[in-house]
Design a protein around this motif. Structure first.
Motif, mmCIF file in Angstrom:
data_model
loop_
_atom_site.group_PDB
_atom_site.id
_atom_site.type_symbol
_atom_site.label_atom_id
_atom_site.label_comp_id
_atom_site.label_asym_id
_atom_site.label_seq_id
_atom_site.Cartn_x
_atom_site.Cartn_y
_atom_site.Cartn_z
ATOM 1 N N VAL A 29 0.844 -1.186 0.000
ATOM 2 C CA VAL A 29 0.000 0.000 0.000
ATOM 3 C C VAL A 29 0.886 1.245 0.000
ATOM 4 O O VAL A 29 1.834 1.349 0.770
ATOM 5 C CB VAL A 29 -0.943 0.011 1.233
ATOM 6 N N ILE A 30 0.543 2.173 -0.887
ATOM 7 C CA ILE A 30 1.267 3.434 -0.977
ATOM 8 C C ILE A 30 0.267 4.572 -0.807
ATOM 9 O O ILE A 30 -0.721 4.665 -1.546
ATOM 10 C CB ILE A 30 1.992 3.578 -2.332
ATOM 11 N N MET A 31 0.533 5.425 0.180
ATOM 12 C CA MET A 31 -0.292 6.616 0.409
ATOM 13 C C MET A 31 0.096 7.687 -0.600
ATOM 14 O O MET A 31 1.268 7.872 -0.886
ATOM 15 C CB MET A 31 -0.041 7.181 1.813
ATOM 16 N N VAL A 32 -0.912 8.391 -1.103
ATOM 17 C CA VAL A 32 -0.690 9.492 -2.026
ATOM 18 C C VAL A 32 -1.328 10.739 -1.400
ATOM 19 O O VAL A 32 -2.487 10.711 -0.995
ATOM 20 C CB VAL A 32 -1.323 9.192 -3.407
ATOM 21 N N ALA A 33 -0.552 11.802 -1.314
ATOM 22 C CA ALA A 33 -1.050 13.044 -0.717
ATOM 23 C C ALA A 33 -2.261 13.561 -1.479
ATOM 24 O O ALA A 33 -2.372 13.389 -2.699
ATOM 25 C CB ALA A 33 0.056 14.092 -0.718
ATOM 26 N N ASP A 34 -3.153 14.230 -0.743
ATOM 27 C CA ASP A 34 -4.369 14.788 -1.349
ATOM 28 C C ASP A 34 -4.054 15.807 -2.442
ATOM 29 O O ASP A 34 -4.871 16.031 -3.332
ATOM 30 C CB ASP A 34 -5.237 15.461 -0.283
ATOM 31 N N SER A 35 -2.898 16.420 -2.355
ATOM 32 C CA SER A 35 -2.533 17.446 -3.341
ATOM 33 C C SER A 35 -2.189 16.851 -4.702
ATOM 34 O O SER A 35 -2.073 17.588 -5.684
ATOM 35 C CB SER A 35 -1.359 18.270 -2.823
ATOM 36 N N LEU A 36 -2.022 15.528 -4.765
ATOM 37 C CA LEU A 36 -1.700 14.864 -6.030
ATOM 38 C C LEU A 36 -2.929 14.143 -6.581
ATOM 39 O O LEU A 36 -3.783 13.703 -5.819
ATOM 40 C CB LEU A 36 -0.573 13.843 -5.835
ATOM 41 N N ASP A 37 -2.980 14.017 -7.892
ATOM 42 C CA ASP A 37 -4.040 13.272 -8.558
ATOM 43 C C ASP A 37 -3.636 11.794 -8.570
ATOM 44 O O ASP A 37 -2.556 11.453 -9.075
ATOM 45 C CB ASP A 37 -4.214 13.802 -9.976
ATOM 46 N N LEU A 38 -4.471 10.945 -8.017
ATOM 47 C CA LEU A 38 -4.164 9.521 -7.898
ATOM 48 C C LEU A 38 -3.879 8.885 -9.263
ATOM 49 O O LEU A 38 -2.956 8.085 -9.401
ATOM 50 C CB LEU A 38 -5.337 8.814 -7.207
ATOM 51 N N VAL A 39 -4.653 9.248 -10.265
ATOM 52 C CA VAL A 39 -4.455 8.688 -11.606
ATOM 53 C C VAL A 39 -3.120 9.153 -12.187
ATOM 54 O O VAL A 39 -2.390 8.363 -12.788
ATOM 55 C CB VAL A 39 -5.630 9.055 -12.536
ATOM 56 N N GLU A 40 -2.768 10.419 -11.986
ATOM 57 C CA GLU A 40 -1.493 10.935 -12.496
ATOM 58 C C GLU A 40 -0.314 10.216 -11.843
ATOM 59 O O GLU A 40 0.678 9.897 -12.499
ATOM 60 C CB GLU A 40 -1.382 12.445 -12.286
ATOM 61 N N VAL A 41 -0.426 9.946 -10.550
ATOM 62 C CA VAL A 41 0.638 9.222 -9.847
ATOM 63 C C VAL A 41 0.734 7.805 -10.386
ATOM 64 O O VAL A 41 1.829 7.303 -10.675
ATOM 65 C CB VAL A 41 0.400 9.223 -8.320
ATOM 66 N N GLY A 42 -0.401 7.143 -10.536
ATOM 67 C CA GLY A 42 -0.401 5.793 -11.089
ATOM 68 C C GLY A 42 0.198 5.760 -12.483
ATOM 69 O O GLY A 42 0.983 4.873 -12.820
ATOM 70 N N TYR A 43 -0.153 6.749 -13.295
ATOM 71 C CA TYR A 43 0.370 6.832 -14.657
ATOM 72 C C TYR A 43 1.894 7.015 -14.637
ATOM 73 O O TYR A 43 2.611 6.362 -15.397
ATOM 74 C CB TYR A 43 -0.304 7.989 -15.399
ATOM 75 N N ALA A 44 2.383 7.887 -13.766
ATOM 76 C CA ALA A 44 3.825 8.137 -13.670
ATOM 77 C C ALA A 44 4.566 6.869 -13.243
ATOM 78 O O ALA A 44 5.630 6.548 -13.786
ATOM 79 C CB ALA A 44 4.099 9.281 -12.689
ATOM 80 N N ILE A 45 4.004 6.142 -12.280
ATOM 81 C CA ILE A 45 4.642 4.899 -11.822
ATOM 82 C C ILE A 45 4.637 3.866 -12.947
ATOM 83 O O ILE A 45 5.656 3.236 -13.227
ATOM 84 C CB ILE A 45 3.946 4.363 -10.559
#
Length: 98
Positions: A29-45
């Motif tokens: 499990v990886i926490m993503v800060a509210d200031s980031l878009d979850l989909v954008e983070v997933g896409y970057a990873i």
């Protein structure tokens, strides 16, 4: 929008902590800060955008949940999160209490 972003956006869902415990137990499990878009983070990873991901880690915007956080969530397993499965990880963001 790329096909992958559309796929990720469609995969985005809410999950209770109880459902995420098995993933937390395997340290996925990886926490993503509210200031980031979850989909954008997933896409970057998914696209190995290493510089963005490293910057988010350095800025503590994506991180593994702490023992203290997991302890609190274990006491209220109905705590809800926005979740995105990106094998082998599950990216999550806390949802505000209703």
């Amino acid at each position: 929008m790329s096909d992958l972003k559309a796929e990720l956006r469609e995969s985005l869902d809410e999950a209770e902590w109880e459902w995420l415990i098995p993933h937390a137990d395997r340290d996925a499990v990886i926490m993503v800060a509210d200031s980031l878009d979850l989909v954008e983070v997933g896409y970057a990873i998914a696209n190995d955008q290493i510089s963005s991901v490293q910057q988010w880690i350095q800025d503590c915007l994506i991180y593994k949940p702490s023992i203290e956080q997991k302890t609190v969530w274990n006491e209220d397993q109905t705590k809800r999160f926005q979740a995105l499965i990106l094998q082998p990880y599950v990216l999550i963001q806390e949802l505000a209490a209703a």
